[in-house]
Design a protein around this motif. Sequence first.
Motif, PDB file in Angstrom:
ATOM      1  N   SER A  21       0.864  -1.046   0.033  1.00 17.65           N
ATOM      2  CA  SER A  21       0.028   0.017   0.029  1.00 17.65           C
ATOM      3  C   SER A  21       0.908   1.331  -0.047  1.00 17.65           C
ATOM      4  O   SER A  21       1.973   1.233   0.328  1.00 17.65           O
ATOM      5  N   CYS A  22       0.437   2.335  -0.389  1.00 22.22           N
ATOM      6  CA  CYS A  22       1.135   3.647  -0.484  1.00 22.22           C
ATOM      7  C   CYS A  22      -0.049   4.760  -0.419  1.00 22.22           C
ATOM      8  O   CYS A  22      -0.717   4.867  -1.061  1.00 22.22           O
ATOM      9  N   ALA A  23       0.266   5.305   0.801  1.00 23.64           N
ATOM     10  CA  ALA A  23      -0.825   6.256   1.419  1.00 23.64           C
ATOM     11  C   ALA A  23      -0.242   7.848   0.866  1.00 23.64           C
ATOM     12  O   ALA A  23       0.830   7.748   1.197  1.00 23.64           O
ATOM     13  N   ALA A  24      -1.218   8.556   0.506  1.00 20.95           N
ATOM     14  CA  ALA A  24      -0.480   9.977   0.028  1.00 20.95           C
ATOM     15  C   ALA A  24      -1.212  10.758   1.001  1.00 20.95           C
ATOM     16  O   ALA A  24      -2.623  10.714   1.155  1.00 20.95           O
ATOM     17  N   SER A  25      -0.572  11.835   1.082  1.00 21.33           N
ATOM     18  CA  SER A  25      -1.327  13.192   1.841  1.00 21.33           C
ATOM     19  C   SER A  25      -0.651  14.452   1.088  1.00 21.33           C
ATOM     20  O   SER A  25       0.397  14.355   0.766  1.00 21.33           O
ATOM     21  N   GLY A  26      -1.284  15.560   1.626  1.00 19.79           N
ATOM     22  CA  GLY A  26      -0.494  16.750   1.339  1.00 19.79           C
ATOM     23  C   GLY A  26      -1.285  17.663   0.136  1.00 19.79           C
ATOM     24  O   GLY A  26      -1.578  18.763   0.103  1.00 19.79           O
ATOM     25  N   LYS A  76      -9.699   6.623  -0.340  1.00 18.49           N
ATOM     26  CA  LYS A  76      -8.854   6.487   0.754  1.00 18.49           C
ATOM     27  C   LYS A  76      -7.308   7.064   0.478  1.00 18.49           C
ATOM     28  O   LYS A  76      -6.449   6.782   1.267  1.00 18.49           O
ATOM     29  N   ASN A  77      -7.265   7.824  -0.652  1.00 19.62           N
ATOM     30  CA  ASN A  77      -5.835   8.565  -1.085  1.00 19.62           C
ATOM     31  C   ASN A  77      -4.519   7.446  -0.891  1.00 19.62           C
ATOM     32  O   ASN A  77      -3.492   7.587  -0.551  1.00 19.62           O
ATOM     33  N   THR A  78      -4.904   6.234  -1.590  1.00 18.82           N
ATOM     34  CA  THR A  78      -4.175   5.105  -1.259  1.00 18.82           C
ATOM     35  C   THR A  78      -3.918   4.299  -2.679  1.00 18.82           C
ATOM     36  O   THR A  78      -5.042   4.080  -3.271  1.00 18.82           O
ATOM     37  N   VAL A  79      -2.820   3.911  -3.112  1.00 18.55           N
ATOM     38  CA  VAL A  79      -3.045   2.800  -4.249  1.00 18.55           C
ATOM     39  C   VAL A  79      -2.340   1.568  -3.576  1.00 18.55           C
ATOM     40  O   VAL A  79      -1.510   1.586  -2.525  1.00 18.55           O
ATOM     41  N   TYR A  80      -2.599   0.573  -4.440  1.00 25.65           N
ATOM     42  CA  TYR A  80      -2.114  -0.859  -3.861  1.00 25.65           C
ATOM     43  C   TYR A  80      -1.605  -1.436  -5.203  1.00 25.65           C
ATOM     44  O   TYR A  80      -1.632  -1.403  -6.087  1.00 25.65           O
TER      45      TYR A  80
END
Length: 127
Positions: A21-26, A76-80
């Motif tokens: 998983s890669c969660a992104a923010s900002g 979810k601001n996420t890639v898998y």
Amino acid sequence: QVQLVESGGGLVQAGDSLRLSCAASGRTFKNYAMGWFRQAPGKEREFVTAISRNGGSTSYADSVKGRFTFSRDDEKNTVYLQMNSLKPEDTAVYYCAADLRLTYDSVSLYADSYDYWGQGTQVTVSS
């Protein structure tokens, strides 16, 4: 500024599966094209897979085609990165990256294209 945090790496046996998983923010996640790259010891960083901003376009390295699946969840601001049938040669540090400049349905296979990178997560596949 974009922060990317990878997770899900680990030690598995050949033939097993892992999901990174890669969660992104900002910033606005839906505006990012995303990619995964990997780097094995003593080797250069190499392209694994990429997905467009709209999720409609993907690209895979030949070495992972048919085994890996890249997806995104904008809510979810996420890639898998679903990795199946893992092989010892998949052992590497896996990095996710965000590209903020690509058009809506484009992907990039080139590391220099990406603007932000995560810290990486180790995947080790034993034989």
